[in-house]
Design an enzyme around this catalytic site. Structure first.
Site, short mmCIF file in Angstrom:
data_model
loop_
_atom_site.label_atom_id
_atom_site.label_comp_id
_atom_site.label_asym_id
_atom_site.label_seq_id
_atom_site.Cartn_x
_atom_site.Cartn_y
_atom_site.Cartn_z
CB SER A 96 133.67 -8.95 8.21
OG SER A 96 133.48 -10.10 7.40
CG HIS A 120 137.22 -9.89 10.57
ND1 HIS A 120 137.84 -10.31 11.73
CD2 HIS A 120 136.26 -10.81 10.29
CE1 HIS A 120 137.26 -11.44 12.15
NE2 HIS A 120 136.32 -11.76 11.29
CG ASP A 153 134.82 -13.56 8.39
OD1 ASP A 153 135.26 -13.85 9.52
OD2 ASP A 153 134.10 -12.56 8.17
CG MET A 174 133.86 -19.13 6.54
SD MET A 174 132.12 -18.75 6.46
CE MET A 174 132.11 -17.14 7.29
CG HIS A 227 137.36 -15.36 12.22
ND1 HIS A 227 136.04 -14.96 12.28
CD2 HIS A 227 137.47 -16.43 13.04
CE1 HIS A 227 135.38 -15.77 13.11
NE2 HIS A 227 136.22 -16.67 13.57
CG MET A 261 135.19 -19.18 11.35
SD MET A 261 133.97 -18.05 10.69
CE MET A 261 135.03 -17.00 9.71
CG MET A 288 132.70 -16.65 16.92
SD MET A 288 133.07 -15.48 15.60
CE MET A 288 131.55 -15.49 14.64
CG ASP A 295 133.17 -11.89 13.68
OD1 ASP A 295 132.34 -11.26 13.02
OD2 ASP A 295 133.97 -12.73 13.19
N GLY A 296 129.98 -10.46 14.82
CA GLY A 296 128.66 -10.95 14.44
C GLY A 296 127.52 -10.07 14.93
N GLY A 297 126.80 -9.51 13.97
CA GLY A 297 125.57 -8.77 14.31
C GLY A 297 125.79 -7.44 14.98
C1 DX5 Z 1 130.64 -14.87 10.67
C2 DX5 Z 1 131.86 -14.04 10.38
C3 DX5 Z 1 131.68 -12.58 10.62
C4 DX5 Z 1 130.62 -11.92 9.79
C5 DX5 Z 1 130.23 -10.62 10.40
O1 DX5 Z 1 130.97 -16.21 10.59
O2 DX5 Z 1 132.93 -14.47 11.19
O3 DX5 Z 1 132.90 -11.90 10.50
O4 DX5 Z 1 131.00 -11.73 8.48
O5 DX5 Z 1 129.23 -10.07 9.63
P1 DX5 Z 1 128.07 -9.17 10.24
O6 DX5 Z 1 128.70 -7.97 10.81
O7 DX5 Z 1 127.23 -8.90 9.05
O8 DX5 Z 1 127.36 -10.02 11.28
ZN ZN Z 2 134.83 -13.26 11.40
#
Ligand code: DX5
Ligand code: ZN
Length: 218
Positions: free
Chosen positions: A7, A32, A34, A36, A65, A67, A136, A174-176
C-alpha cells in the site's frame, strides 16, 4: 499463489513515482492505492490525477481501494486513470450491484470490501459479480494500525462460504499485516496481502516482500 500488494499510503508522497518503480523492482505483485475522501473515512489521500501520473511509471497492476462515498461518480475517472482492480465498500454503496457492474463494464476487476464490523452475509447476493473480496482487518483510514485478531475467523468463514458455493474469488486482507501474522491470515484463506507500513518502514523492501512470501502458508 499469494500476491503481495504494498500500500503506497505508507510511501513517501513527495516521491510516489520513484516509490512505485522501487516496488516493481522489489517484486511486488500489485500496487495497492488507498483513496480516501474525508467523509467515509477520516482522512484524505489521492485521486484520479495521481493514479494517472503513476500509470506511466510502472506496469504493475493497480489495485485501487476506494474508501469514498458515492463511488459510482468516480468509477469512470479511476478506470480512465489506469486502475486494473477497483474495490468499493459495501457500507458506502447504495446500489452495490449496479456499482460492481459499472466497474466491470470498463473491463476491470471488481472488488467489494467489508469493514471489520460488517457481516459476510452483506455480500451474499453480489458474489457472482465480484472478482475479489477485501476483508478489512483494521478500521479504514490510516496505515500502521494493529491487526484486529478476530479477522482471521472472518477470513476463514468467508473461505468456507466460497468453497461451499464452488466460487473462486480472491480474498484480500488489508491492515496490520506483518511477518508475525501473515501465516495465520493466509492459512485462513487469504491470497492477496496488502501491506503498507511493514514494507515501507523496512530498510530493504525487496527482502521484506520475500520474507512475507516465505512466511505465508503454502
Ligand atoms: C487502511 C488502508 C490500508 C493501510 C494498510 O485504511 O486501506 O491499505 O494503508 O497499512 P498497514 O499495512 O500499515 O496497516
Ligand atoms: Zn487499503
Amino acid at each position: 499463489m499469494i500476491k503481495i500488494a504494498p500500500s503506497i499510503l505508507s510511501a513517501d508522497f513527495a516521491r510516489l513515482g520513484e516509490e512505485v518503480v522501487k516496488l516493481e523492482k522489489a517484486g511486488a505483485d500489485l500496487v495497492h492505492i488507498d483513496v480516501m475522501d474525508g467523509h467515509f473515512v477520516p482522512n484524505i489521500t489521492i485521486g484520479p490525477p495521481v493514479v494517472k501520473a503513476l500509470r506511466k511509471e510502472t506496469n504493475l497492476p493497480f489495485d485501487v481501494h476506494l474508501m469514498i462515498e458515492d463511488a459510482d461518480k468516480y468509477i469512470d475517472s479511476f478506470a480512465d486513470a489506469g486502475a486494473d482492480i477497483i474495490t468499493v465498500h459495501v457500507e458506502a454503496c447504495r446500489h452495490l450491484h449496479q456499482t460492481l457492474q459499472k466497474i466491470k463494464s470498463h473491463g476491470l476487476k471488481a472488488g467489494v470490501s467489508l469493514n471489520p464490523a460488517t457481516p459476510l452475509h452483506s455480500i451474499e447476493w453480489v458474489l457472482n459479480e465480484v472478482d475479489m473480496i477485501l476483508v478489512m482487518s483494521v478500521n479504514p483510514g490510516f496505515g500502521g494500525q494493529q491487526f484486529i485478531e478476530i479477522s482471521t475467523s472472518k477470513i476463514n468463514k468467508l473461505k468456507n462460504m466460497l468453497l461451499s458455493k464452488g466460487l473462486h474469488i480472491d480474498i484480500e486482507v488489508d491492515g496490520g499485516i506483518d511477518l508475525s501474522n501473515i501465516y495465520e491470515i493466509t492459512k485462513a484463506g487469504a491470497n492477496v496481502i496488502v501491506s503498507g507500513s511493514t514494507i515501507f518502514n523496512s530498510p530493504d523492501m525487496s527482502r521484506t516482500i520475500k520474507d512475507l512470501r516465505e512466511k505465508a502458508f503454502r
